[in-house]
Design an enzyme around this catalytic site. Structure first.
Site, PDB file in Angstrom:
ATOM      1  N   GLN A   1       0.876  -1.159  -0.001  1.00 16.82           N
ATOM      2  CA  GLN A   1      -0.120  -0.075   0.088  1.00 16.82           C
ATOM      3  C   GLN A   1       0.990   1.055  -0.091  1.00 16.82           C
ATOM      4  OE1 GLN A   1      -2.986  -0.260  -0.512  1.00 16.82           O
ATOM      5  NE2 GLN A   1      -3.531  -2.458  -0.333  1.00 16.82           N
TER       6      GLN A   1
ATOM      7  N   CYS B   1      -8.692  -0.446  -6.004  1.00 17.12           N
ATOM      8  CA  CYS B   1      -7.986   0.817  -6.468  1.00 17.12           C
ATOM      9  C   CYS B   1      -8.424   1.325  -7.596  1.00 17.12           C
ATOM     10  CB  CYS B   1      -6.549   0.477  -6.488  1.00 17.12           C
ATOM     11  SG  CYS B   1      -6.081  -0.582  -7.873  1.00 17.12           S
TER      12      CYS B   1
END
Length: 422
Positions: A258, A379
């Site tokens: 991340q 995402c």
């Protein structure tokens, strides 16, 4: 031929953050603008349902406009929305999620308040470099261009990484051949900076010694050189590791994590909360274990991942971990061979976090399964909404969506959606 000029009042924001006005009832998209601006624009592309333009000047500025903090703003292709004040930006982030959901029939689904990473928090970046007559240009691409902006700072990047820009420029200037391009991947790990330089040249002894000296001088944990797919471990001073719920997991060179620690904390917290009260968990597209390790404190977890290097790293972390419930790992290409609905019969929660393309094949199997709860991490709001529609058609109810913004001042956005089987 001179482009046609037009003055446009900006009334809303589009999905990519461009300001939107109208001309003769047709939407006009203007980059670098926001509601309340009056912009003078040059027409670039006319289509049947929209007009695309380049900004010439702000004739009248919105009261909510602020000064950009980056000296490269307007040239660099990143962080294009830093002229918005905090409230406007936060509202746009939430609206971006709502817009994508509405387009797929999810009107009225609660969209929670966004969790937005602060400035100077990006711990994973990819730089471009080019050897030119005056040295090396190092930085990020211009907006919609392959031209490199020679960056000397980046307001969204961790200081430990941005401090390396100038030393890297000197290193590459002494190493690259004329007109040679390179990519530099840097990740700030729990044990220091992991760096991989990707350039089409083999290292001679002088270059290798120069790289080792650079790693020693700047306390780089690991420095790899990648030439035509061959990965050369030039300097491994410490093994790069990530800390997941107190467990140290090795990070393969330039592997995915991340983008910010704050974003990871938000995502893990949302996933962990959604799994409370349930038993066995399937963590699909598990990577090196961002969700697997925190979940394994309270759950039995089946972790499936197609990238063998990532799965091997997770196994190393599991081999020395303590206090975890049972974790089963599966090396599986979930695009070509998804976990079937039958294999999911004893699973109580599915967590999946696919790449930007989403997980169409895997979601089709989940939709057919009896799994009572699904937690989707994405995402890409558009592929999230597409996959959510597949789950809804299979009998799942989307209860809530949490936007998590790890790419400050950009259109990139992650979502966590919680689904329950009817």
């Amino acid at each position: 031929m001179t482009a046609e000029l037009l003055d446009v009042e900006i009334t809303s924001l589009g999905a990519q953050g461009d300001g939107v006005g109208a001309a003769d009832g047709v939407p006009v998209f203007v980059p670098l603008t926001m509601p309340g601006d009056v912009a003078r624009v040059a027409l670039k592309d006319k289509r049947r349902n929209s007009i695309y333009t380049d900004l010439v000047e702000i004739v009248s500025a919105s009261a909510d406009r602020v000064d950009p903090v980056c000296v490269h703003f307007g040239a660099c292709g990143g962080c294009q929305l830093q002229y918005m004040n905090k409230d406007t930006y936060r509202a746009w982030v939430k609206g971006r999620a709502t817009m994508a959901l509405n387009q797929h029939g999810f009107e009225g689904v609660p969209v929670l308040e966004p969790l937005i990473s602060p400035p100077a928090s990006r711990r994973r970046i990819a730089l471009k470099a080019m050897k030119v007559a005056g040295g090396v240009v190092l930085g990020f691409n211009e907006r919609q261009s392959h031209k490199i902006i020679n960056a000397n700072m980046c307001p969204v990047t961790r200081q430990e990484l941005s401090a390396l820009f100038d030393p890297l420029r000197s290193l590459l200037s002494a190493t690259l051949a004329p007109k040679m391009a390179a990519g530099v991947h840097m990740t700030l790990t729990a044990s220091g900076v992991d760096m991989m330089i990707d350039a089409p040249m083999a290292l001679d002894l002088a270059a290798r010694e120069r790289l080792v000296e650079f790693a020693n001088t700047h306390d780089i944990a690991a420095l790899h050189w990648k030439d035509s797919g061959f990965l050369d471990p030039v300097a491994i001073r410490r093994e790069p590791v990530m800390d997941f719920a107190g467990n140290r997991v090795p990070l393969p060179p330039a592997a995915f994590i991340q983008a910010t620690a704050e974003g990871e904390k938000a995502l893990v917290g949302a996933v962990f909360e959604a799994c409370k009260g349930y038993g066995r968990v399937a963590d699909l597209f598990s990577g090196i274990g961002t969700f697997t390790f925190p979940l394994a404190r309270d759950h039995q977890v089946m972790a499936a991942e197609g990238a063998k290097g990532a799965l091997d790293a997770m196994k190393v972390g599991l081999s020395v971990a303590t206090g975890l419930s049972q974790v089963i790992t599966r090396h599986r290409d979930l695009f070509r061979q998804p976990i079937s609905a039958r294999e999911l019969e004893k699973i109580e929660v599915v967590v999946f976090d696919p790449p930007r393309a989403g997980a169409a094949a895997q979601v089709a199997e989940i939709a057919k399964s009896p799994v009572p709860r699904v937690v989707a991490v994405s995402c890409n709001p558009n592929t999230f909404s597409r996959d959510a529609r597949t789950l809804a058609d299979g009998g799942y109810v989307l209860e809530s969506v949490l936007p998590v913004d790890q790419f400050l001042w950009s259109p990139h956005l992650e979502l966590v959606g919680v689904f329950t089987k009817r």
